[in-house]
Design a protein around this motif. Sequence first.
Motif, PDB file in Angstrom:
ATOM      1  N   MET A  33       0.864  -1.188   0.000  1.00  0.00           N
ATOM      2  CA  MET A  33       0.000   0.000   0.000  1.00  0.00           C
ATOM      3  C   MET A  33       0.889   1.223   0.000  1.00  0.00           C
ATOM      4  SD  MET A  33      -3.162  -0.970   2.540  1.00  0.00           S
ATOM      5  CE  MET A  33      -4.183   0.410   1.979  1.00  0.00           C
ATOM      6  N   GLY A  34       0.392   2.261  -0.620  1.00  0.00           N
ATOM      7  CA  GLY A  34       1.217   3.452  -0.695  1.00  0.00           C
ATOM      8  C   GLY A  34       0.409   4.701  -0.940  1.00  0.00           C
ATOM      9  N   TRP A  35       1.116   5.793  -0.899  1.00  0.00           N
ATOM     10  CA  TRP A  35       0.553   7.101  -1.162  1.00  0.00           C
ATOM     11  C   TRP A  35       1.309   7.754  -2.315  1.00  0.00           C
ATOM     12  CZ3 TRP A  35      -3.820   8.856   1.028  1.00  0.00           C
ATOM     13  CH2 TRP A  35      -4.262   8.208   2.176  1.00  0.00           C
ATOM     14  N   TYR A  36       0.555   8.285  -3.225  1.00  0.00           N
ATOM     15  CA  TYR A  36       1.101   9.075  -4.316  1.00  0.00           C
ATOM     16  C   TYR A  36       0.518  10.483  -4.196  1.00  0.00           C
ATOM     17  CZ  TYR A  36       2.734   4.820  -6.650  1.00  0.00           C
ATOM     18  OH  TYR A  36       3.389   3.655  -6.968  1.00  0.00           O
ATOM     19  N   GLN A  43       3.362  15.635 -12.664  1.00  0.00           N
ATOM     20  CA  GLN A  43       2.989  14.232 -12.755  1.00  0.00           C
ATOM     21  C   GLN A  43       2.773  13.642 -11.364  1.00  0.00           C
ATOM     22  OE1 GLN A  43       6.049  12.285 -15.131  1.00  0.00           O
ATOM     23  NE2 GLN A  43       4.781  12.485 -16.947  1.00  0.00           N
ATOM     24  N   ARG A  44       1.974  12.606 -11.318  1.00  0.00           N
ATOM     25  CA  ARG A  44       1.779  11.899 -10.059  1.00  0.00           C
ATOM     26  C   ARG A  44       3.085  11.227  -9.661  1.00  0.00           C
ATOM     27  NH1 ARG A  44      -3.586   8.295  -9.318  1.00  0.00           N
ATOM     28  NH2 ARG A  44      -4.391  10.306 -10.061  1.00  0.00           N
ATOM     29  N   GLU A  45       3.429  11.320  -8.384  1.00  0.00           N
ATOM     30  CA  GLU A  45       4.678  10.734  -7.909  1.00  0.00           C
ATOM     31  C   GLU A  45       4.447   9.936  -6.640  1.00  0.00           C
ATOM     32  OE1 GLU A  45       7.495  13.750  -6.722  1.00  0.00           O
ATOM     33  OE2 GLU A  45       6.122  14.688  -5.316  1.00  0.00           O
ATOM     34  N   LEU A  46       5.305   8.941  -6.465  1.00  0.00           N
ATOM     35  CA  LEU A  46       5.252   8.144  -5.246  1.00  0.00           C
ATOM     36  C   LEU A  46       5.737   8.983  -4.075  1.00  0.00           C
ATOM     37  CD1 LEU A  46       4.968   5.371  -3.775  1.00  0.00           C
ATOM     38  CD2 LEU A  46       7.394   5.034  -4.291  1.00  0.00           C
ATOM     39  N   VAL A  47       4.987   8.935  -2.983  1.00  0.00           N
ATOM     40  CA  VAL A  47       5.398   9.597  -1.745  1.00  0.00           C
ATOM     41  C   VAL A  47       6.012   8.568  -0.801  1.00  0.00           C
ATOM     42  CG1 VAL A  47       4.643  10.907   0.264  1.00  0.00           C
ATOM     43  CG2 VAL A  47       3.596  11.335  -1.986  1.00  0.00           C
ATOM     44  N   ALA A  48       5.273   7.508  -0.535  1.00  0.00           N
ATOM     45  CA  ALA A  48       5.737   6.470   0.368  1.00  0.00           C
ATOM     46  C   ALA A  48       4.927   5.216   0.133  1.00  0.00           C
ATOM     47  CB  ALA A  48       5.617   6.908   1.824  1.00  0.00           C
ATOM     48  N   ILE A  50       4.511   0.848   1.604  1.00  0.00           N
ATOM     49  CA  ILE A  50       4.879  -0.172   2.581  1.00  0.00           C
ATOM     50  C   ILE A  50       4.359  -1.518   2.100  1.00  0.00           C
ATOM     51  CG2 ILE A  50       2.798   0.265   3.982  1.00  0.00           C
ATOM     52  CD1 ILE A  50       4.565  -0.356   6.466  1.00  0.00           C
ATOM     53  N   THR A  51       5.192  -2.551   2.227  1.00  0.00           N
ATOM     54  CA  THR A  51       4.768  -3.884   1.850  1.00  0.00           C
ATOM     55  C   THR A  51       4.111  -4.584   3.031  1.00  0.00           C
ATOM     56  OG1 THR A  51       6.802  -4.990   2.497  1.00  0.00           O
ATOM     57  CG2 THR A  51       6.734  -4.016   0.286  1.00  0.00           C
ATOM     58  N   ASN A  52       3.474  -5.710   2.747  1.00  0.00           N
ATOM     59  CA  ASN A  52       2.842  -6.432   3.853  1.00  0.00           C
ATOM     60  C   ASN A  52       3.869  -7.008   4.811  1.00  0.00           C
ATOM     61  OD1 ASN A  52       3.812  -8.437   2.212  1.00  0.00           O
ATOM     62  ND2 ASN A  52       1.842  -9.455   1.878  1.00  0.00           N
ATOM     63  N   GLY A  53       5.120  -7.027   4.398  1.00  0.00           N
ATOM     64  CA  GLY A  53       6.188  -7.463   5.276  1.00  0.00           C
ATOM     65  C   GLY A  53       6.810  -6.329   6.072  1.00  0.00           C
ATOM     66  N   GLY A  54       6.364  -5.115   5.793  1.00  0.00           N
ATOM     67  CA  GLY A  54       6.860  -3.978   6.559  1.00  0.00           C
ATOM     68  C   GLY A  54       7.975  -3.190   5.904  1.00  0.00           C
ATOM     69  N   THR A  56       9.601  -0.448   3.628  1.00  0.00           N
ATOM     70  CA  THR A  56       9.107   0.866   3.240  1.00  0.00           C
ATOM     71  C   THR A  56       9.975   1.502   2.168  1.00  0.00           C
ATOM     72  OG1 THR A  56      10.341   1.912   5.036  1.00  0.00           O
ATOM     73  CG2 THR A  56       8.054   1.306   5.486  1.00  0.00           C
ATOM     74  N   ASP A  57       9.361   2.431   1.465  1.00  0.00           N
ATOM     75  CA  ASP A  57      10.047   3.166   0.412  1.00  0.00           C
ATOM     76  C   ASP A  57       9.521   4.598   0.463  1.00  0.00           C
ATOM     77  OD1 ASP A  57      10.140   3.046  -3.244  1.00  0.00           O
ATOM     78  OD2 ASP A  57      11.631   3.708  -1.782  1.00  0.00           O
ATOM     79  N   TYR A  58      10.430   5.563   0.349  1.00  0.00           N
ATOM     80  CA  TYR A  58      10.043   6.964   0.440  1.00  0.00           C
ATOM     81  C   TYR A  58      10.656   7.767  -0.710  1.00  0.00           C
ATOM     82  CZ  TYR A  58       8.732   6.062   5.313  1.00  0.00           C
ATOM     83  OH  TYR A  58       8.145   5.572   6.461  1.00  0.00           O
ATOM     84  N   ALA A  59       9.942   8.782  -1.128  1.00  0.00           N
ATOM     85  CA  ALA A  59      10.527   9.751  -2.036  1.00  0.00           C
ATOM     86  C   ALA A  59      11.610  10.514  -1.272  1.00  0.00           C
ATOM     87  CB  ALA A  59       9.472  10.729  -2.533  1.00  0.00           C
ATOM     88  N   ASP A  60      12.663  10.879  -1.960  1.00  0.00           N
ATOM     89  CA  ASP A  60      13.767  11.592  -1.305  1.00  0.00           C
ATOM     90  C   ASP A  60      13.272  12.874  -0.642  1.00  0.00           C
ATOM     91  OD1 ASP A  60      16.314  10.781  -3.796  1.00  0.00           O
ATOM     92  OD2 ASP A  60      15.593   9.681  -2.043  1.00  0.00           O
ATOM     93  N   SER A  61      12.292  13.514  -1.245  1.00  0.00           N
ATOM     94  CA  SER A  61      11.820  14.808  -0.750  1.00  0.00           C
ATOM     95  C   SER A  61      11.086  14.716   0.585  1.00  0.00           C
ATOM     96  CB  SER A  61      10.904  15.459  -1.790  1.00  0.00           C
ATOM     97  OG  SER A  61       9.790  14.622  -2.055  1.00  0.00           O
ATOM     98  N   VAL A  62      10.682  13.520   0.982  1.00  0.00           N
ATOM     99  CA  VAL A  62       9.922  13.393   2.231  1.00  0.00           C
ATOM    100  C   VAL A  62      10.657  12.579   3.291  1.00  0.00           C
ATOM    101  CG1 VAL A  62       7.783  13.556   0.909  1.00  0.00           C
ATOM    102  CG2 VAL A  62       8.618  11.299   1.627  1.00  0.00           C
ATOM    103  N   LYS A  63      11.802  12.037   2.948  1.00  0.00           N
ATOM    104  CA  LYS A  63      12.554  11.220   3.914  1.00  0.00           C
ATOM    105  C   LYS A  63      12.885  12.055   5.146  1.00  0.00           C
ATOM    106  CE  LYS A  63      14.666   7.909   0.733  1.00  0.00           C
ATOM    107  NZ  LYS A  63      15.910   7.460   0.052  1.00  0.00           N
ATOM    108  N   GLY A  64      12.669  11.454   6.304  1.00  0.00           N
ATOM    109  CA  GLY A  64      12.929  12.136   7.558  1.00  0.00           C
ATOM    110  C   GLY A  64      11.765  12.977   8.050  1.00  0.00           C
ATOM    111  N   ARG A  65      10.783  13.203   7.200  1.00  0.00           N
ATOM    112  CA  ARG A  65       9.615  14.005   7.598  1.00  0.00           C
ATOM    113  C   ARG A  65       8.324  13.180   7.617  1.00  0.00           C
ATOM    114  NH1 ARG A  65       7.927  18.004   4.417  1.00  0.00           N
ATOM    115  NH2 ARG A  65       8.702  17.088   2.484  1.00  0.00           N
ATOM    116  N   PHE A  66       8.199  12.259   6.685  1.00  0.00           N
ATOM    117  CA  PHE A  66       6.995  11.445   6.577  1.00  0.00           C
ATOM    118  C   PHE A  66       7.295  10.021   7.042  1.00  0.00           C
ATOM    119  CE2 PHE A  66       4.781  13.837   2.826  1.00  0.00           C
ATOM    120  CZ  PHE A  66       4.936  15.034   3.510  1.00  0.00           C
ATOM    121  N   THR A  67       6.296   9.393   7.628  1.00  0.00           N
ATOM    122  CA  THR A  67       6.424   8.001   8.058  1.00  0.00           C
ATOM    123  C   THR A  67       5.173   7.241   7.642  1.00  0.00           C
ATOM    124  OG1 THR A  67       7.757   8.629   9.984  1.00  0.00           O
ATOM    125  CG2 THR A  67       6.760   6.432   9.984  1.00  0.00           C
TER     126      THR A  67
END
Length: 120
Positions: A33-36, A43-48, A50-54, A56-67
């Motif tokens: 599941m994720g947020w764009y 253009q639509r971009e990936l924000v963050a 998470i897989t069912n295993g936990g 995670t992946d984040y856009a560089d622009s939100v790392k350290g600010r979004f969880t």
Amino acid sequence: VQLQAFGGGLVQAGGSLRLSCAASGSIFSIYRMGWYRQAPGKQRELVAAITNGGSTDYADSVKGRFTISGDNAKNTAYLQMNSLKPEDTAVYYCNADAVSRNPFLRGDYWGQGTQVTVSS
């Protein structure tokens, strides 16, 4: 599979918001599941995500600010957004890579967008 997004709104720069995305319907499994987000004229971009295993992946622009976090039992993902900036202003869309039941079909599912506006 239906996705319903909650949260969003207007906040001042430096503030916080929390988005929730709940999946419902005839679900066999959710892999990710994720947020764009999509800002006007961009253009639509990936924000963050998470897989069912936990994992995670984040856009560089939100790392350290979004969880991003997830509750597998509730088929729900959360996006905690801190230290918001005006450039975070966009429509945020929930997404799920999931398998539905009857028929068993893997697909990319989208929720309705929710507006996040950060004022300076």
